[in-house]
Design an enzyme around this catalytic site. Structure first.
Site, PDB file in Angstrom:
ATOM      1  N   TYR A 163     -11.951   5.411  -8.531  1.00 18.97           N
ATOM      2  CA  TYR A 163     -11.386   6.048  -7.344  1.00 18.97           C
ATOM      3  C   TYR A 163     -11.235   7.563  -7.455  1.00 18.97           C
ATOM      4  CZ  TYR A 163      -9.725   1.194  -7.086  1.00 18.97           C
ATOM      5  OH  TYR A 163      -9.642  -0.168  -7.101  1.00 18.97           O
TER       6      TYR A 163
ATOM      7  N   GLY B 165       0.779  -1.226   0.000  1.00 16.63           N
ATOM      8  CA  GLY B 165       0.000   0.000   0.000  1.00 16.63           C
ATOM      9  C   GLY B 165       0.808   1.273   0.000  1.00 16.63           C
TER      10      GLY B 165
ATOM     11  N   GLU C   4       4.746  -6.197   1.163  1.00 12.30           N
ATOM     12  CA  GLU C   4       4.205  -6.596  -0.137  1.00 12.30           C
ATOM     13  C   GLU C   4       3.989  -5.394  -1.061  1.00 12.30           C
ATOM     14  OE1 GLU C   4       0.634  -8.617   0.933  1.00 12.30           O
ATOM     15  OE2 GLU C   4       1.660 -10.420   1.620  1.00 12.30           O
ATOM     16  N   PRO C   5       5.048  -4.760  -1.539  1.00  8.99           N
ATOM     17  CA  PRO C   5       4.860  -3.666  -2.493  1.00  8.99           C
ATOM     18  C   PRO C   5       4.406  -4.182  -3.848  1.00  8.99           C
ATOM     19  CG  PRO C   5       7.183  -4.191  -2.308  1.00  8.99           C
ATOM     20  CD  PRO C   5       6.470  -5.037  -1.280  1.00  8.99           C
ATOM     21  N   GLY C   6       3.466  -3.516  -4.446  1.00  8.28           N
ATOM     22  CA  GLY C   6       3.028  -3.840  -5.804  1.00  8.28           C
ATOM     23  C   GLY C   6       3.083  -2.594  -6.663  1.00  8.28           C
ATOM     24  N   ARG C   7       2.140  -1.680  -6.406  1.00 10.83           N
ATOM     25  CA  ARG C   7       2.112  -0.394  -7.093  1.00 10.83           C
ATOM     26  C   ARG C   7       3.467   0.311  -6.991  1.00 10.83           C
ATOM     27  NH1 ARG C   7      -2.553   2.676  -7.368  1.00 10.83           N
ATOM     28  NH2 ARG C   7      -3.368   1.438  -5.636  1.00 10.83           N
TER      29      ARG C   7
ATOM     30  N   TYR D 258      -2.166  -1.557 -11.986  1.00  5.98           N
ATOM     31  CA  TYR D 258      -3.624  -1.617 -12.033  1.00  5.98           C
ATOM     32  C   TYR D 258      -4.212  -0.968 -13.280  1.00  5.98           C
ATOM     33  CZ  TYR D 258      -2.751  -3.038  -7.277  1.00  5.98           C
ATOM     34  OH  TYR D 258      -2.261  -3.697  -6.176  1.00  5.98           O
TER      35      TYR D 258
ATOM     36  N   CYS E 140     -18.857   4.647 -24.031  1.00  3.87           N
ATOM     37  CA  CYS E 140     -20.213   5.191 -23.943  1.00  3.87           C
ATOM     38  C   CYS E 140     -20.612   5.473 -22.498  1.00  3.87           C
ATOM     39  CB  CYS E 140     -21.199   4.226 -24.587  1.00  3.87           C
ATOM     40  SG  CYS E 140     -20.837   3.894 -26.323  1.00  3.87           S
ATOM     41  N   GLU E 141     -19.819   6.266 -21.819  1.00  6.15           N
ATOM     42  CA  GLU E 141     -20.073   6.674 -20.447  1.00  6.15           C
ATOM     43  C   GLU E 141     -19.624   8.118 -20.289  1.00  6.15           C
ATOM     44  OE1 GLU E 141     -21.368   4.759 -18.041  1.00  6.15           O
ATOM     45  OE2 GLU E 141     -21.363   2.849 -19.132  1.00  6.15           O
TER      46      GLU E 141
END
Length: 437
Positions: free
Chosen positions: A341, A256, A298-301, A396, A366-367
């Site tokens: 987000y 995180g 646990e780094p990801g980003r 992500y 189409c949004e």
């Protein structure tokens, strides 16, 4: 305060400098060309089409090493969900990281590159029988259990002592977006510390003859900027260690760690985190007279986000009553984070400067909510055919991409030392139709 005061580059002429901390390491401007991993962005767009997700291998490796160097005594586990890709899993394995996976699919990617099974952790609040069987079949090092039902299911499936960690909800507010705040009470992840479920889970694991409790796990959330949040989580989990009466070898504090997405946003204080968490852990363990467990993170980003840049082609420019809309050939199918987000991004026009004014960059879907970036300064003469580059898209984006409007997902192209190669090919119409029966 005017928009020009909030965004100093608005109204300026010439080509702006690269924003500090947002682009892959080694990115540079050379005679007006944006070079990613030594490869011109215009060349990447011409060769591989747009949208195109570009990933700088050197940055991924450097970020992996930075975590290992900051905490040499700890286990660094790459959160595979951030970018599930064979080459990325190879790179982090080369750099000595372990890997967490959340499904049989992510595990299949790890297996395909021979990721060492003993360095794989299986995560997730829901693990299907197929997930558990795949993990046991591969011999994953640890399973992070997340429910009482899962403890029973895993205990029944495991034939030998399977190492497990119990995921604890520490009840800590990470001060981040509520959709990614996973350490607070009354949500779907983990066993509540305050409610007593965490202690009960520890005791139930110990009662299972085919399971071996080796540690506790917690994850407070994503885009966490305050080290104090991790200190408090560590202290609370050590309290459980002291009360459970079972020797705990490992404490996994999850990931995180925040990364900057916009100019002026600061980097996460990794050095401060390493020092302060060590001190908090040692002090709390001494106070409660329990052995200090080995730390895992646990780094990801924080490993892959900065390594990514997405290239888009401008399809149309529309001037509304109050805003200028720059529509591109991608959108929420390759980047749903703004819609999910409220995430914000910087945007750069490649190979042309000029007087800049605020625009809203929108996608093709189409949004009305398909907005990639709002109030970003681009040259006033931005037009169809221009190439835009969006940094900090390594995490992500590929992982959350969809086929909304039956649009194929873009390729992932790796760059290093002036060489570009496809890591994940562009999805075709044939791919989209293949699942139809």
């Amino acid at each position: 305060m005017t928009l020009a005061e909030l965004l100093p580059s608005v109204g300026m002429t010439g080509e702006p400098a690269l924003e500090t901390g947002l682009w892959p390491l080694g990115t540079r401007l050379e005679r007006g060309e944006l070079l990613l991993g030594g490869v011109p962005a215009t060349e990447l767009a011409a060769r591989f089409g747009t949208p195109c997700q570009v990933l700088d291998e050197g940055t991924v490796r450097a970020r992996a090493r930075a975590f290992r160097e900051a905490l040499p005594e700890a286990e660094v586990v790459f959160a595979g969900k951030a970018l599930p890709c064979r080459e990325v899993y190879r790179w982090v394995a080369d750099e000595g990281l372990s890997l967490d996976v959340c499904s049989a699919g992510e595990l299949a990617i790890a297996r395909s590159v021979g990721f060492p099974a003993e360095r794989v952790l299986l995560h997730g609040n829901v693990k299907t029988p197929e997930d558990l069987k795949a993990a046991l079949g591969y011999g994953v090092g640890r399973v992070v259990v997340d429910s009482f039902d899962e403890i029973e299911q895993l205990g029944a499936l495991a034939e030998g002592p399977q190492d497990v960690l119990v995921r604890v909800t520490p009840g800590v507010d990470p001060r981040t977006h509520r959709a990614v705040a996973t350490g607070v009470e009354d949500q779907k992840f983990g066993f509540s510390l305050a409610g007593g479920d965490a202690l009960e889970a520890v005791l139930r694991v110990v009662e299972q003859p085919s399971l071996r409790l080796v540690g506790l796990h917690c994850h407070v959330g994503s885009q966490v900027r305050h080290v104090a949040v991790y200190e408090e989580a560590a202290r609370r989990v050590v309290g459980l260690i002291a009360s459970c009466g079972v020797r705990i070898e490992q404490l996994d504090l999850g990931g995180g760690f925040a990364v900057p997405y916009l100019p002026g946003e600061g980097e996460f204080d990794l050095g401060g985190f390493a020092h302060r968490v060590r001190v908090a852990l040692s002090h709390e363990c001494a106070l409660r007279r329990v052995p200090v467990p080995r730390l895992s993170i646990e780094p990801g980003r924080a490993v892959v986000a900065r390594a990514g840049v997405t290239l888009y082609r401008v399809a149309a420019v529309k001037r509304g009553v109050r805003r200028v809309f720059v529509a591109v050939d991608g959108g929420m199918s390759d980047n749903p984070r703004p819609a999910l987000y409220g995430s914000r991004y910087a945007v750069r026009l490649v190979r042309r400067g000029g007087r800049r004014a605020p625009v809203t960059v929108v996608g093709r879907h189409c949004e009305a909510g398909d907005v990639l970036a709002e109030d970003v300064p681009l040259p006033e003469d931005v037009r169809a055919g221009d190439l835009l580059a969006v940094p900090v898209t390594g995490a992500y984006h590929h992982a959350l991409a969809s086929n909304y409007n039956a649009v194929g997902r873009p390729p992932v192209v790796g760059v290093r030392d002036g060489v570009a190669r496809v890591l994940v090919r562009r999805e075709t119409e044939e791919d989209l139709l293949r699942r139809e029966v």
